[in-house]
Scaffold this active site. Sequence first.
Site: not given
Ligand code: CMC
Length: 431
Positions: A265, A306, A364
Amino acid sequence: MKKTVTLTFSDGSPSIELPIEQGTYGKPVIDIRELGPHGYFTHDPGFTATSSCNSAITYIDGDEGLLYYRGYPIEELAYQSDYMEVCYLLNHGELPTAGQKMAFENSIRHHSLLHDQMENVFRGFRRSAHPMAVMIGVTGAMSAFYHEGTDLFDPRHREIVAHRLIAKIPTVAAWAYKFNEGQPFVYPQNHLSYAENFMHMMFSTPCEPYQPRPVLARALDRIFILHADHEQNASTSTVRLAGSSGANPYACVAAGMASLWGPLHGGANEAVLKMLDEMGDVSRIPEYIKRAKDKADTFRLMGFGHRVYKNMDPRARIIRQTCYEVLDELDLRDDPQFKIAMELERIALEDDYFISRKLYPNVDFYSGIIFRAMGIPPSMFTVMFALARTSGWVAQWNEMLSDPAHKIGRPRQLYTGATRREYVSLDQRRA
Ligand code: CMC
């Protein structure tokens, strides 16, 4: 005619008809409240398909990459408005008139000082404590200074809470930094704008005043606008859930900050900079992209992806533009992190892994580069996010409490533990 959906059961149990609600914008929502009395719950870990409340504050269209505060596109607010006006808009529902804006700013200015004894709260921390730990602790401690006599059901009292939080959090944030640095606390100056005042409290010392550069103050103000609210994300939902029991609002905002701190986050901005530093050079980008794609590796490309945006985060586009402006102003256009970030973005956006999962840079990704160029250290990045998000948290908290239908938040669960069993005394237990 109102749309409904009918739930039928394979075992022949009577079917259940559920209403479908349609908001002003967004996907239709099935109202499942009738399921409980019928003996069913829904199961949605991570709330990937669950709306938790009605809200009229912020709207995100994740497919199109749109963000509106109270109906106003984020681009218009970022380039034409200012953070004080946005705080008013989020909390009051309308843009202020000139008189309302002046009165609001005046109130915020006159609430920025902390109770003198709060200095002792800061001094109870180790100097090396992470500024987010200090933020959470001190904001929680505000409940001991400013809550007495607050009637949560009185709109005027809630307004005072909102003003206090919006006004005092920059002071708390700057002092968390000063404490870390071992420098004396700097008091707010009422003649300065909100962003300038924060910069003054961060960067001036008793021996040397700090003159905020207009381009930097404007960039900071814009970053505050971009972070002000983002509908029901983890920290906002935490503030709402904590507040739903009628809890102390300062403690609820401290809970929201705790949730924000995580690297998935608001902690992502600090993690992005660490990642860019670790890469050190554009030549190492392929290695990191490979790691991000490897399921056996826990590494993720920080600042990418996201839950809601399946398109470019509109805030990221604005912040990248702001990054150019700040680096130009500071003659840092050759900043190595910025070069790596731009190249990383380019390569990731052409990579099938990121394209197929709709992973785009988020807010971010570029904010840390701007903060660092301004002299704000990485440990303060999430604090900056918390500072700006406070206006959204209090608006959402206020919206929840002013809804006469509001209820304590209480999710259910799918129990997967042991079935009933007899207690075994200690001497009878086997390893
Ligand atoms: N790098 C590599 N792979 C990723 C990433 C990433 N940053 N984000 C998602 N994925 C992949 C993930 O491994 C999954 O792949 P598969 O379908 O093969 O298993 C797929 O994309 C979907 O990911 P998810 O974890 O199910 O998606 P989510 O909606 O639960 O997570 C997130 C969203 C923001 C937590 C995630 O994208 C992430 O960890 N990003 C990096 C951290 C980040 O930049 N966070 C800031 C978010 S914006 C500011 C805020 O609002 O807080």
